[in-house]
Design an enzyme around this catalytic site. Structure first.
Site, short mmCIF file in Angstrom:
data_model
loop_
_atom_site.label_atom_id
_atom_site.label_comp_id
_atom_site.label_asym_id
_atom_site.label_seq_id
_atom_site.Cartn_x
_atom_site.Cartn_y
_atom_site.Cartn_z
N ASP A 35 0.82 -1.21 0.00
CA ASP A 35 0.00 0.00 0.00
C ASP A 35 0.86 1.26 0.00
O ASP A 35 1.97 1.27 0.52
CB ASP A 35 -0.90 -0.03 1.25
CG ASP A 35 -2.07 0.91 1.13
OD1 ASP A 35 -2.29 1.49 0.06
OD2 ASP A 35 -2.78 1.07 2.14
N GLY A 36 0.30 2.33 -0.56
CA GLY A 36 0.96 3.64 -0.48
C GLY A 36 1.56 4.12 -1.79
O GLY A 36 2.24 5.15 -1.80
N ARG A 39 0.14 7.69 -2.66
CA ARG A 39 0.66 8.77 -1.81
C ARG A 39 2.13 9.04 -2.12
O ARG A 39 2.59 10.17 -2.11
CB ARG A 39 0.49 8.40 -0.32
CG ARG A 39 -0.85 8.80 0.22
CD ARG A 39 -1.15 8.09 1.51
NE ARG A 39 -1.47 6.69 1.28
CZ ARG A 39 -1.54 5.78 2.24
NH1 ARG A 39 -1.28 6.12 3.48
NH2 ARG A 39 -1.87 4.54 1.94
N HIS A 52 2.66 3.25 -8.88
CA HIS A 52 2.49 1.82 -9.17
C HIS A 52 3.71 1.27 -9.91
O HIS A 52 4.13 0.14 -9.69
CB HIS A 52 1.21 1.59 -9.99
CG HIS A 52 -0.03 1.99 -9.24
ND1 HIS A 52 -0.27 1.61 -7.94
CD2 HIS A 52 -1.13 2.72 -9.62
CE1 HIS A 52 -1.44 2.09 -7.54
NE2 HIS A 52 -1.98 2.78 -8.54
N SER A 80 -7.38 -5.68 -5.83
CA SER A 80 -8.51 -6.23 -5.09
C SER A 80 -9.80 -6.12 -5.91
O SER A 80 -9.86 -5.35 -6.88
CB SER A 80 -8.69 -5.49 -3.76
OG SER A 80 -9.31 -4.24 -3.99
N THR A 81 -10.82 -6.85 -5.48
CA THR A 81 -12.11 -6.78 -6.17
C THR A 81 -12.71 -5.37 -6.05
O THR A 81 -13.56 -4.98 -6.83
CB THR A 81 -13.11 -7.82 -5.58
OG1 THR A 81 -13.03 -7.76 -4.15
CG2 THR A 81 -12.79 -9.22 -6.04
N ARG A 86 -11.56 2.41 -9.09
CA ARG A 86 -10.60 3.49 -9.39
C ARG A 86 -10.80 4.02 -10.81
O ARG A 86 -11.42 3.35 -11.65
CB ARG A 86 -9.18 2.95 -9.25
CG ARG A 86 -8.91 2.56 -7.81
CD ARG A 86 -7.51 2.11 -7.58
NE ARG A 86 -7.34 1.87 -6.16
CZ ARG A 86 -6.23 2.07 -5.48
NH1 ARG A 86 -5.16 2.51 -6.08
NH2 ARG A 86 -6.19 1.84 -4.19
N LEU A 146 10.35 -21.00 -4.19
CA LEU A 146 9.35 -20.05 -3.68
C LEU A 146 8.09 -20.02 -4.54
O LEU A 146 8.18 -19.94 -5.77
CB LEU A 146 9.97 -18.65 -3.66
CG LEU A 146 9.02 -17.52 -3.26
CD1 LEU A 146 8.81 -17.49 -1.76
CD2 LEU A 146 9.54 -16.16 -3.72
N LEU A 210 -7.32 -4.72 7.20
CA LEU A 210 -7.09 -5.87 6.31
C LEU A 210 -7.63 -5.69 4.91
O LEU A 210 -7.24 -6.41 3.98
CB LEU A 210 -7.68 -7.15 6.93
CG LEU A 210 -6.95 -7.68 8.16
CD1 LEU A 210 -7.61 -8.94 8.68
CD2 LEU A 210 -5.48 -7.96 7.85
C1 FPP Z 1 -2.15 0.24 -3.20
O1 FPP Z 1 -1.62 1.55 -3.21
C2 FPP Z 1 -1.56 -0.51 -4.29
C3 FPP Z 1 -2.26 -1.08 -5.30
C4 FPP Z 1 -3.72 -1.04 -5.41
C5 FPP Z 1 -1.58 -1.77 -6.39
C6 FPP Z 1 -0.37 -2.54 -5.97
C7 FPP Z 1 0.32 -2.96 -7.19
C8 FPP Z 1 1.66 -2.98 -7.30
C9 FPP Z 1 2.59 -2.62 -6.21
C10 FPP Z 1 2.30 -3.43 -8.57
C11 FPP Z 1 1.70 -4.72 -9.05
C12 FPP Z 1 2.62 -5.40 -9.92
C13 FPP Z 1 2.45 -6.63 -10.39
C14 FPP Z 1 3.55 -7.27 -11.09
C15 FPP Z 1 1.19 -7.39 -10.24
P1 FPP Z 1 -2.60 2.77 -3.40
O2 FPP Z 1 -2.65 3.10 -4.84
O3 FPP Z 1 -3.93 2.46 -2.79
O4 FPP Z 1 -1.86 3.87 -2.59
P2 FPP Z 1 -2.53 5.05 -1.78
O5 FPP Z 1 -3.27 4.41 -0.63
O6 FPP Z 1 -1.37 5.84 -1.33
O7 FPP Z 1 -3.42 5.78 -2.72
#
Ligand code: FPP
Length: 255
Positions: A35-36, A39, A52, A80-81, A86, A146, A210
């Site tokens: 997460d994050g 931000r 991202h 996530s679902t 977004r 892994l 969660l």
């Molecule tokens: C949450 O941060 C993050 C996500 C919803 C996407 C996570 C995805 C990746 C880290 C890359 C995925 C890569 C592959 C290879 C599958 P947010 O956007 O909600 O952050 P915020 O809370 O700061 O807005």
């Protein structure tokens, strides 16, 4: 064998941050809520998708460190679902990341004996995303290192409702009696059927919740939260989480 282990151990403990962990008590399954990203980008005056993109780069480092430490399963919450809500441009970008990541990293993952796995509902994913993930799953299916478990279009409540539907159907058809429903039977109908439950959950960015992630499977897991935003997360943070895990006594409801 012992010589090989000692060599491996000493090469590992020379890596920054691994000095404080016991290599005999590594969590078998680590799940991460990454997460994050948004931000992180915002703080730098960049569009959210830049976060991202940086977040994707971190996955590499963590997979490598997890593999070196002997972690058996690494589950990453990638979409996530609920993330469909977004803006379309962000969703489209997120859906491109698996193919971008796997396009670059698959040869290395294969070489490092990593087995790619998908947890979520593939039906709603765009074809190009599905294709990239299925290709990686197929190409790594004989690997036994892994397990890299991508949670893509995953939601825990949906997962449990689906499990209940499958169990109910068996009861209606007469192949199962309700008295036969146990924890083990229920687990067999979840998207983690052949995996152990996470020993450790990591969530970055300071959020302490969660968010519909592995609600059943995390019942006895240790949680580690950090304010670090996912694009800034690195191997040392990962090792620190393991060190904290190792200091906690897990009693599974006993004394
Ligand atoms: C949450 O941060 C993050 C996500 C919803 C996407 C996570 C995805 C990746 C880290 C890359 C995925 C890569 C592959 C290879 C599958 P947010 O956007 O909600 O952050 P915020 O809370 O700061 O807005």
């Amino acid at each position: 064998m012992l010589e090989k282990f000692t060599k491996w151990k000493s090469s590992l403990s020379s890596q920054e941050g691994t000095e404080n962990i016991e290599l005999v008590n590594i969590p078998k399954h680590i799940a991460i809520i990454m997460d994050g990203n948004g931000r992180w980008a915002q703080q730098k005056g960049l569009p959210r998708i830049a976060g991202h993109r940086e977040g994707m780069k971190v996955i590499n480092k963590i997979v490598r460190r997890a593999n070196e430490l002997g972690v058996e399963v690494l589950t990453l919450y990638a979409f996530s679902t609920e993330n469909w809500k977004r803006p379309k441009t962000e969703v489209d970008y997120l859906m491109k990341l698996p193919e971008r990541f796997l396009g670059m990293e698959l040869p290395k993952l294969k070489e490092e004996n990593v087995k790619v796995r998908l947890m979520g509902s593939p039906e709603d994913l765009p074809d190009h995303t599905k294709k990239a993930v299925y290709h990686a799953v197929e190409e790594t299916k004989h690997n036994n290192g892994l397990i890299l478990n991508f949670a893509l279009n995953y939601g825990s409540r949906f997962e449990m409702i689906e499990a209940i539907k499958k169990i109910t159907k068996q009861i209606e058809e007469g192949s199962l009696r309700s008295e036969e429903i146990t924890d083990e039977l229920f687990e067999q109908h979840l998207m983690t059927a052949e995996l152990s439950d996470p020993d450790l959950l990591i969530r970055t960015s300071g959020e302490i919740r969660l968010s519909n992630f592995m609600l059943w499977q995390l019942a006895y897991s240790e949680f580690w939260f950090t304010d670090v935003l996912w694009p800034d997360f690195n191997e040392q943070h990962f090792t620190e989480a393991i060190a904290v895990y190792q200091k906690r006594a897990r009693r599974y409801g006993g004394v």
